[in-house]
Each structure stands twice: as structure tokens, then as C-alpha cells.
Write an enzyme that holds these catalytic residues in place. Structure first.
Site, PDB file in Angstrom:
ATOM      1  N   LYS A 225       0.830  -1.325   0.025  1.00 52.60           N
ATOM      2  CA  LYS A 225       0.051   0.088  -0.037  1.00 52.60           C
ATOM      3  C   LYS A 225       0.874   1.250  -0.066  1.00 52.60           C
ATOM      4  O   LYS A 225       0.538   2.149  -0.733  1.00 52.60           O
ATOM      5  CB  LYS A 225      -0.750   0.072   1.232  1.00 52.60           C
ATOM      6  CG  LYS A 225      -2.032  -1.021   0.861  1.00 52.60           C
ATOM      7  CD  LYS A 225      -3.090  -0.997   1.786  1.00 52.60           C
ATOM      8  CE  LYS A 225      -4.184  -1.831   1.619  1.00 52.60           C
ATOM      9  NZ  LYS A 225      -5.315  -1.893   2.542  1.00 52.60           N
TER      10      LYS A 225
ATOM     11  N   LYS B 202      -5.193 -10.100  -6.888  1.00 49.88           N
ATOM     12  CA  LYS B 202      -6.378 -10.179  -6.034  1.00 49.88           C
ATOM     13  C   LYS B 202      -7.581  -9.271  -6.269  1.00 49.88           C
ATOM     14  O   LYS B 202      -7.169  -7.875  -6.798  1.00 49.88           O
ATOM     15  CB  LYS B 202      -5.925 -10.287  -4.528  1.00 49.88           C
ATOM     16  CG  LYS B 202      -5.746  -8.645  -3.951  1.00 49.88           C
ATOM     17  CD  LYS B 202      -6.094  -8.910  -2.114  1.00 49.88           C
ATOM     18  CE  LYS B 202      -6.072  -7.366  -1.913  1.00 49.88           C
ATOM     19  NZ  LYS B 202      -6.407  -7.305  -0.405  1.00 49.88           N
TER      20      LYS B 202
ATOM     21  N   LYS C  36     -10.372  -3.379  -3.807  1.00 50.85           N
ATOM     22  CA  LYS C  36     -11.141  -2.010  -4.126  1.00 50.85           C
ATOM     23  C   LYS C  36     -10.136  -0.940  -4.786  1.00 50.85           C
ATOM     24  O   LYS C  36     -10.797   0.035  -5.418  1.00 50.85           O
ATOM     25  CB  LYS C  36     -11.866  -1.548  -2.886  1.00 50.85           C
ATOM     26  CG  LYS C  36     -10.995  -1.100  -1.727  1.00 50.85           C
ATOM     27  CD  LYS C  36     -11.567  -0.512  -0.677  1.00 50.85           C
ATOM     28  CE  LYS C  36     -10.664  -0.395   0.554  1.00 50.85           C
ATOM     29  NZ  LYS C  36     -10.192  -1.685   1.242  1.00 50.85           N
TER      30      LYS C  36
END
Ligand code: AQP
Length: 328
Positions: free
Chosen positions: A112, A195, A198
Site C-alpha cells: 500500500k 487479488k 477495491k
């Protein structure tokens, strides 16, 4: 009964099929067999930039989705994390148990934070797994139903709990990740090697989007070379992902789906799966709307959940504080 704790972030307008099949489906099923604690983890949601009004709305929408999917607030303790202050209190203690290097090895943080300039990455995003450690330990959970992407955080929870217990005396239950192998990782429809997430909205099926849009996304899912509909994650990741989703939503086994689609084309599979998804989400959307039409009642359900959660969490926190030498 063994105890279960899990949480989900209110960081999107809707949960997606990956969240549902990787985690939430197990949350619902485990109510039958476990003592279940489920929370909307809004403290985790502010680790990235956010809009306050939107967060409030998404927290309610998240709770409404959990209720619509079958979390029963009488059987489960359903609550919002920020309404139970013990989470942040225990989190500090556990931060002091964790090594900096150990925390730096968390792959989700690496992924992230890699998407942004370091000066824009919050310290909260770095310490997020330790808040998650506190979330789990406060309830003395035995199992944490999550997708594969969360396995490392549950391992960290075990390590820190063990370290605390060794230094200060038995205080925390060591939890285990509960991961259902078949649906541990649902892949993006446009990129079936990553994966469903969102953060990359292209190939994500959201539970609350227009069902026609979901069906269209499935019809345009990336499939593989060849024509046969067989489960083969190595050579046919796209088709295998569709079969996994199909099987999980209908309860039909993958081999029986393969047999049914023998001699048919990818287009047939995608069209049928589109219909399965529409049938799945339509009643859920109606139920979510029902809960959102009465936000005062929804808030009441959550306040009651927070009160029940606190009675367990405060007991654990009191014991932990005592063990480390804080005055009563
Ligand atoms: N693709 C997935 N397959 C299986 N399980 C998944 N989960 C998430 N994506 C998949 C599981 O959903 C639960 C809730 O996760 P969260 O609240 O941490 O949501 P998230 O991980 O932020 O959701 P995303 O879409 O995966 O977000 P980003 O893009 O931020 O990484 C967890 O149990 C998770 O394992």
C-alpha cells in the site's frame, strides 16, 4: 464455544465479491458454531486520507451490508471499532511489544505504501497491523476468519501475544487464522493474477452496484486461450476464478460445473454466472436499503453491540494494564 473475531473496513461504497467469498460468508456461517464478534473497523479507515461525512455514511452502509448478508445482532456482537475505546488503548501497549523491523516486514504495508510518496503515507498505515493485533486479543479470539491477504497479520498477533504472555504472565489467547482454501483469494476479473481489490476498481464486482453492471463485468471478464472450461489455476487463471465464484455462490462443486459446461463456450459460462450474481445481490440490495431507511434504529443496534463488546474488551484491558504495572 470457540470465540471468533473479525473486522472489515468501511473504505468503499460497497463490499466486493472478494470480501464476501474470502471472509464474510464464513462470518455468517460461524454464527452457528462459534461465539462471534464482528466489527466495522473505522479506526483503520483513517490510515488513508478520508472525508468525514463519507466515512460516517460508509460505516452505516457497511453495518447494513453485514446485517443484510445474515449477521444476526442477537447471535453475534456486531459493533463499530471506534465506539470501543479499548482498541486504541491496547494498541499502544502492543506497539511497545513489537519490533520496528518486525512491523516493517508486513507485506500489506509495503504494497500500500509503494503506491504513494513516503511523505504522504501515514504512520497509522504503518502501525495498522498492531491495531489489528489489539482488535483480536481484546476478545481472546481463537479464530480469525479472513482472506489469504491477512494471514501475516494474524501471525503477528500470535507472536506479540506470545511475547506479552512470556514476559508478563498468561494474558492473551493465541488466535489462528481461519482461511477457507477454495475462496481464500478471489482474483480481479480483468487481471486474474491479482487479488480482487477495491484499490483497482476495473475488475471488481461490488455487492451494491447496479446488478446489470455486475453481469456486464462478468461477461467481459478476461478469460484464457483455448476453449475448454476446466479448473486449472496455472494455465487458466481467468476461467478458474469464474468457476470458484460460481461454485461458491451456488454450492455446486467445480467438477459438476466442468461437466455441465463440457462442450460449451466461455460466453455461456460468463452469461450464466452473470445471472447467478444478479440473483445473489438483488435481495441483498433490497435488505441494505431497508436498514438504511431507518438510520436511528441501525445506530441503536450498533450502540448495543458496542456496549456488549466493551464488557469483554474492558476486562482484557484491565488485566493487561495490571500485568504491565499500571496503577489500578
Ligand atoms: N480478493 C479477495 N479474496 C479473498 N478475500 C479477500 N478479502 C479482501 N479481498 C479479498 C478479505 O476481505 C476481508 C475484509 O478486508 P478489508 O476490510 O481489509 O478490506 P481490504 O483488504 O481493504 O479490501 P481490499 O479490496 O483488499 O482493499 P485494498 O485494495 O485496500 O487491499 C479481509 O478478511 C480480507 O482478507
Amino acid at each position: 464455544r470457540p470465540r471468533v473475531l473479525s473486522g472489515i473496513q468501511p473504505t468503499a461504497d460497497s463490499f466486493h465479491l472478494g470480501n464476501y467469498l474470502g471472509a464474510l460468508r464464513q462470518w455468517v456461517a460461524m454464527q452457528e458454531t462459534h461465539d462471534t464478534y464482528y466489527c466495522v473497523v473505522d479506526l483503520h479507515a483513517i490510515t488513508v486520507e478520508h472525508d468525514p461525512a463519507l466515512l460516517r455514511q460508509r460505516t452505516r452502509v457497511s453495518a447494513a451490508q453485514l446485517l443484510a448478508l445474515g449477521i444476526d445482532p442477537d447471535r453475534s456482537v456486531l459493533f463499530v471499532q471506534s465506539q470501543v475505546p479499548e482498541h486504541t488503548q491496547l494498541s499502544w501497549v502492543m506497539e511497545c511489544m513489537a519490533g520496528f523491523g518486525e512491523a516493517s516486514r508486513m507485506t500489506q504495508f509495503k504494497d500500500k505504501s509503494a503506491r504513494q510518496a513516503m511523505d504522504r503515507v501515514s504512520v497509522g498505515l504503518f502501525t495498522y497491523p498492531i491495531l489489528q493485533v489489539a482488535d483480536i486479543l481484546l476478545y481472546q479470539a481463537n479464530y480469525v476468519p479472513v482472506g489469504e491477504d491477512q494471514r501475516q497479520h494474524v501471525e503477528l498477533t500470535r507472536d506479540l501475544a506470545q511475547r506479552f504472555n512470556t514476559r508478563f504472565g498468561q494474558t492473551f489467547t493465541l488466535p489462528e487464522a481461519f482461511i477457507v482454501k477454495d475462496t481464500a483469494k478471489i482474483y480481479d476479473l480483468q487481471d486474474p493474477t491479482s487479488k480482487m481489490s477495491k484499490s483497482v476498481p476495473a475488475g471488481v464486482v461490488e455487492l451494491l452496484e447496479d446488478p446489470k453492471k455486475s453481469a456486464k463485468k462478468i461477461r467481459s471478464a478476461v478469460t484464457d486461450t483455448g476453449r475448454e472450461i476446466v479448473y486449472d489455476t496455472e494455465n487458466k487463471p481467468g476461467v478458474s476464478n469464474l468457476l470458484t465464484i460460481y461454485s461458491a455462490l451456488t454450492g455446486r462443486s467445480v467438477p459438476s460445473l466442468e461437466a455441465d459446461y463440457a462442450g460449451k463456450g466461455y460466453g455461456d459460462l460468463k452469461k450464466d454466472l452473470g445471472e447467478v450474481v444478479v440473483e445473489f445481490v438483488t435481495p441483498i440490495q433490497a435488505a441494505v436499503q431497508g436498514y438504511l431507511d431507518d438510520p436511528a434504529e441501525l445506530d441503536k443496534v450498533l450502540a448495543r453491540g458496542a456496549e456488549r463488546a466493551r464488557s469483554v474488551a474492558s476486562e482484557t484491558l484491565t488485566r493487561a494494564y495490571d500485568r504491565i504495572g499500571f496503577l489500578a
